[in-house]
Design a protein around this motif. Structure first.
Motif, PDB file in Angstrom:
ATOM      1  N   THR A 383      -2.429   7.184  -0.225  1.00  0.00           N
ATOM      2  CA  THR A 383      -2.130   7.846  -1.495  1.00  0.00           C
ATOM      3  C   THR A 383      -0.679   8.282  -1.524  1.00  0.00           C
ATOM      4  O   THR A 383      -0.093   8.628  -0.500  1.00  0.00           O
ATOM      5  CB  THR A 383      -3.023   9.074  -1.717  1.00  0.00           C
ATOM      6  OG1 THR A 383      -2.659  10.120  -0.799  1.00  0.00           O
ATOM      7  CG2 THR A 383      -4.492   8.734  -1.523  1.00  0.00           C
ATOM      8  N   ASP A 384      -0.103   8.264  -2.707  1.00  0.00           N
ATOM      9  CA  ASP A 384       1.271   8.718  -2.915  1.00  0.00           C
ATOM     10  C   ASP A 384       1.308   9.588  -4.169  1.00  0.00           C
ATOM     11  O   ASP A 384       1.532   9.091  -5.281  1.00  0.00           O
ATOM     12  CB  ASP A 384       2.213   7.524  -3.069  1.00  0.00           C
ATOM     13  CG  ASP A 384       3.676   7.943  -3.107  1.00  0.00           C
ATOM     14  OD1 ASP A 384       3.945   9.162  -3.111  1.00  0.00           O
ATOM     15  OD2 ASP A 384       4.550   7.060  -3.149  1.00  0.00           O
ATOM     16  N   PRO A 385       1.043  10.892  -4.018  1.00  0.00           N
ATOM     17  CA  PRO A 385       1.026  11.774  -5.190  1.00  0.00           C
ATOM     18  C   PRO A 385       2.349  11.810  -5.948  1.00  0.00           C
ATOM     19  O   PRO A 385       2.353  11.984  -7.172  1.00  0.00           O
ATOM     20  CB  PRO A 385       0.706  13.144  -4.587  1.00  0.00           C
ATOM     21  CG  PRO A 385       0.081  12.865  -3.270  1.00  0.00           C
ATOM     22  CD  PRO A 385       0.728  11.610  -2.782  1.00  0.00           C
ATOM     23  N   ASN A 386       3.459  11.649  -5.238  1.00  0.00           N
ATOM     24  CA  ASN A 386       4.768  11.717  -5.905  1.00  0.00           C
ATOM     25  C   ASN A 386       4.928  10.643  -6.967  1.00  0.00           C
ATOM     26  O   ASN A 386       5.581  10.865  -7.998  1.00  0.00           O
ATOM     27  CB  ASN A 386       5.888  11.600  -4.873  1.00  0.00           C
ATOM     28  CG  ASN A 386       5.998  12.825  -3.991  1.00  0.00           C
ATOM     29  OD1 ASN A 386       5.565  13.913  -4.380  1.00  0.00           O
ATOM     30  ND2 ASN A 386       6.569  12.674  -2.811  1.00  0.00           N
ATOM     31  N   SER A 387       4.354   9.483  -6.715  1.00  0.00           N
ATOM     32  CA  SER A 387       4.464   8.384  -7.681  1.00  0.00           C
ATOM     33  C   SER A 387       3.168   8.137  -8.431  1.00  0.00           C
ATOM     34  O   SER A 387       3.077   7.207  -9.230  1.00  0.00           O
ATOM     35  CB  SER A 387       4.883   7.091  -6.965  1.00  0.00           C
ATOM     36  OG  SER A 387       3.888   6.696  -6.029  1.00  0.00           O
ATOM     37  N   GLN A 388       2.136   8.960  -8.160  1.00  0.00           N
ATOM     38  CA  GLN A 388       0.809   8.810  -8.757  1.00  0.00           C
ATOM     39  C   GLN A 388       0.258   7.407  -8.495  1.00  0.00           C
ATOM     40  O   GLN A 388      -0.243   6.723  -9.392  1.00  0.00           O
ATOM     41  CB  GLN A 388       0.853   9.111 -10.252  1.00  0.00           C
ATOM     42  CG  GLN A 388       1.214  10.554 -10.585  1.00  0.00           C
ATOM     43  CD  GLN A 388       1.061  10.885 -12.057  1.00  0.00           C
ATOM     44  OE1 GLN A 388       1.393  10.086 -12.931  1.00  0.00           O
ATOM     45  NE2 GLN A 388       0.543  12.070 -12.338  1.00  0.00           N
ATOM     46  N   GLU A 389       0.319   7.003  -7.232  1.00  0.00           N
ATOM     47  CA  GLU A 389      -0.140   5.672  -6.839  1.00  0.00           C
ATOM     48  C   GLU A 389      -1.026   5.752  -5.598  1.00  0.00           C
ATOM     49  O   GLU A 389      -0.974   6.708  -4.833  1.00  0.00           O
ATOM     50  CB  GLU A 389       1.047   4.760  -6.535  1.00  0.00           C
ATOM     51  CG  GLU A 389       1.921   4.442  -7.733  1.00  0.00           C
ATOM     52  CD  GLU A 389       3.134   3.604  -7.364  1.00  0.00           C
ATOM     53  OE1 GLU A 389       3.591   2.827  -8.223  1.00  0.00           O
ATOM     54  OE2 GLU A 389       3.623   3.728  -6.216  1.00  0.00           O
ATOM     55  N   ILE A 390      -1.839   4.710  -5.432  1.00  0.00           N
ATOM     56  CA  ILE A 390      -2.569   4.474  -4.192  1.00  0.00           C
ATOM     57  C   ILE A 390      -2.304   3.035  -3.785  1.00  0.00           C
ATOM     58  O   ILE A 390      -2.401   2.116  -4.612  1.00  0.00           O
ATOM     59  CB  ILE A 390      -4.084   4.718  -4.349  1.00  0.00           C
ATOM     60  CG1 ILE A 390      -4.356   6.187  -4.695  1.00  0.00           C
ATOM     61  CG2 ILE A 390      -4.825   4.335  -3.070  1.00  0.00           C
ATOM     62  CD1 ILE A 390      -5.822   6.501  -4.940  1.00  0.00           C
ATOM     63  N   HIS A 391      -1.948   2.840  -2.518  1.00  0.00           N
ATOM     64  CA  HIS A 391      -1.626   1.512  -2.002  1.00  0.00           C
ATOM     65  C   HIS A 391      -2.722   1.026  -1.063  1.00  0.00           C
ATOM     66  O   HIS A 391      -3.251   1.809  -0.263  1.00  0.00           O
ATOM     67  CB  HIS A 391      -0.297   1.539  -1.254  1.00  0.00           C
ATOM     68  CG  HIS A 391       0.844   2.097  -2.047  1.00  0.00           C
ATOM     69  ND1 HIS A 391       1.461   1.409  -3.056  1.00  0.00           N
ATOM     70  CD2 HIS A 391       1.463   3.315  -1.988  1.00  0.00           C
ATOM     71  CE1 HIS A 391       2.423   2.146  -3.585  1.00  0.00           C
ATOM     72  NE2 HIS A 391       2.441   3.313  -2.955  1.00  0.00           N
ATOM     73  N   LEU A 392      -3.040  -0.258  -1.142  1.00  0.00           N
ATOM     74  CA  LEU A 392      -3.972  -0.897  -0.224  1.00  0.00           C
ATOM     75  C   LEU A 392      -3.168  -1.772   0.726  1.00  0.00           C
ATOM     76  O   LEU A 392      -2.492  -2.711   0.300  1.00  0.00           O
ATOM     77  CB  LEU A 392      -4.995  -1.728  -1.003  1.00  0.00           C
ATOM     78  CG  LEU A 392      -6.016  -2.516  -0.176  1.00  0.00           C
ATOM     79  CD1 LEU A 392      -6.803  -1.603   0.757  1.00  0.00           C
ATOM     80  CD2 LEU A 392      -6.955  -3.293  -1.102  1.00  0.00           C
TER      81      LEU A 392
END
Length: 460
Positions: A383-392
């Motif tokens: 998870t990356d809250p700063n960019s509002q993303e989740i990476h697989l």
């Protein structure tokens, strides 16, 4: 930006009936046009009416909390399948049955069906999916804390009383009126953990957090160890091993008695432990600053059989949500420079770095969103809250293969892969699915509260 399924269906002219969130919503949104069909109120949904689909294999799903709710995502595409409102600061744990999660909300553990599961059938498994559903089925108490699963038994711990409740994971059902549990009491309120085994014996931490004790099925104390100051965290391994962290090492129950493994440092807190299937080696966080003013840059690898504790400096800060184990037992650590470290669990050698996200800094309050990682086989979710993303991340290839974009700051995350779990599915055969990589004997619980040992929740 990823849209919720409700938004996608509205855009295509369809109408979706949202899953229930009893007591937490206003009953759904009304349409602006009286000719446009309205969504049914979320409280009106009957979970038994959800369509069930047989699929070709296990389909993982991801549940992620954010301020005011929880979203369930497709584990491959990271598209939002559904979102549910939740009150206050919410936490989430896998229930341990390969299908459900427990949302910690206020004074309750609340049952969430992520909508993926498998059923054994001879030498193979059949897999199914349905719509996610947040039920109003709860287990209530004072300050809910850790969730543990072992041998098909779940254990829910309440810090405010020191009580814990055990339940048969095979009985979890969002269509039920309640969850049948058996209650136990520790020696007093504390931020603790308990493990109930299939034969009814159990391990529980002590009220003053000086260690743990083990009781037989009749509640008689078998062994006690008070040489584990600041006891926290829990993980289980092979051959009946259960380990808890201390401020100067690790305390291990070997199936017969306790044994303490010291780090040799005056203060060296190992507060969270992460296992790997079939391995006696646990990954742990490692803090040497008693005031918690300096960030952690070392991780610990603890061999519960030999007592050897190896530390590795990853060169950049990390926190308790940044640790996981890879498909071959690798120690995985996400650091604040945005790199994922892959560490040999036998030697502690830092084998490889993968750039995943931008640099970040841990927030001052542990409740605030910060990057977190969760592993599922050879895939890792970041998870990356700063960019509002989740990476697989594909751990074999060392690449980010999918990124989901959201309109919320992802906080806590669990991954549920839908595979049958030993001790839960009656016809379970761990060799029945060549892709099977989930063993209920190995579990970890990474809830840490270094600035708040009283485990206070924001219930506003």
């Amino acid at each position: 930006m990823a849209r919720t399924r409700r938004e996608l269906l509205k855009l295509s002219g369809g109408v979706m009936v949202a899953a229930a969130v009893a007591g937490c919503t206003d009953g759904g949104e009304e349409g602006d046009d009286e000719d446009e069909p309205e969504d049914e109120g979320e409280d009106d949904i009957d979970p038994s009416e959800r369509e069930q689909n047989e699929v070709g294999g296990a389909e993982p799903r991801v549940a992620v909390t954010y301020d005011g709710g929880v979203a369930v995502l497709d584990g491959d595409s990271l598209e939002v399948l559904d979102e549910f409102d939740a009150e206050g600061f919410v936490r989430i744990n896998e229930a341990g049955d390969g299908r459900h999660a427990f949302l910690t909300e206020g004074s309750s553990f609340r049952l969430l069906d992520v909508g993926t599961w498998g059923e054994p059938h001879g030498d193979h498994n059949h897999y199914y999916t349905t719509d996610p559903y947040l039920s109003d089925v709860t287990v209530d108490g004072d300050t809910p804390g850790h969730v543990v699963s072992h041998d098909g038994i779940g254990t829910l711990f309440f810090d405010g009383t020191g009580e814990y409740h055990s339940l048969d994971l095979a009985d979890l059902d969002v269509e039920a009126d309640s969850i049948k549990t058996e209650s136990f009491e520790t020696e007093g309120p504390h931020h603790g953990v308990a493990v109930v085994l299939e034969d009814g014996s159990r391990l529980e931490t002590l009220e003053d957090r000086s260690g743990a004790r083990f009781l037989d099925a009749d509640g008689e104390e078998v062994d006690r160890n008070e040489d584990c100051p600041g006891v926290h965290g829990e993980a289980a391994g092979p051959d009946g091993i259960i380990a808890v962290g201390c401020e100067d090492g690790v305390l291990v129950w070997d199936g017969d008695s306790f044994e303490k493994h010291d780090t040799g440092e005056e203060f060296s807190r190992i507060g969270n432990l992460f296992p790997s299937e079939g391995s006696p080696i646990f990954l742990g966080d490692y803090r040497t600053d008693e005031e918690a003013e300096e960030p952690m840059t070392e991780v610990a690898l603890i061999n519960a059989k030999t007592g050897e504790i190896t530390t590795t400096d990853v060169g950049s800060p990390y926190n308790f949500r940044n640790l996981q184990r890879g498909p071959d037992g690798e120690a995985l650590v996400l650091t604040e420079d945005g790199q994922l470290h892959i560490i040999d669990p036998e030697t502690g050698e830092d084998l490889e770095h993968i750039d995943v996200i931008d640099e970040w800094t841990e927030p001052e309050e542990w409740q605030e969103p910060r990057p977190a990682i969760r592993a599922n086989g050879d895939h890792l979710y970041v998870t990356d809250p700063n960019s509002q993303e989740i990476h697989l991340v594909d751990l074999n290839e060392g690449d980010v293969i999918t990124t989901g974009e959201f309109d919320f700051d992802p906080n806590e995350i669990v991954v549920i892969d839908g595979r049958p779990v030993e001790g839960v599915s009656s016809d379970y055969d761990e060799h029945g699915d060549e892709n099977h990589d989930h063993d209920d004997e190995d579990h970890d619980h990474d809830h840490d509260h270094e600035e708040d040992d009283d485990h206070g929740h924001d219930d506003d």
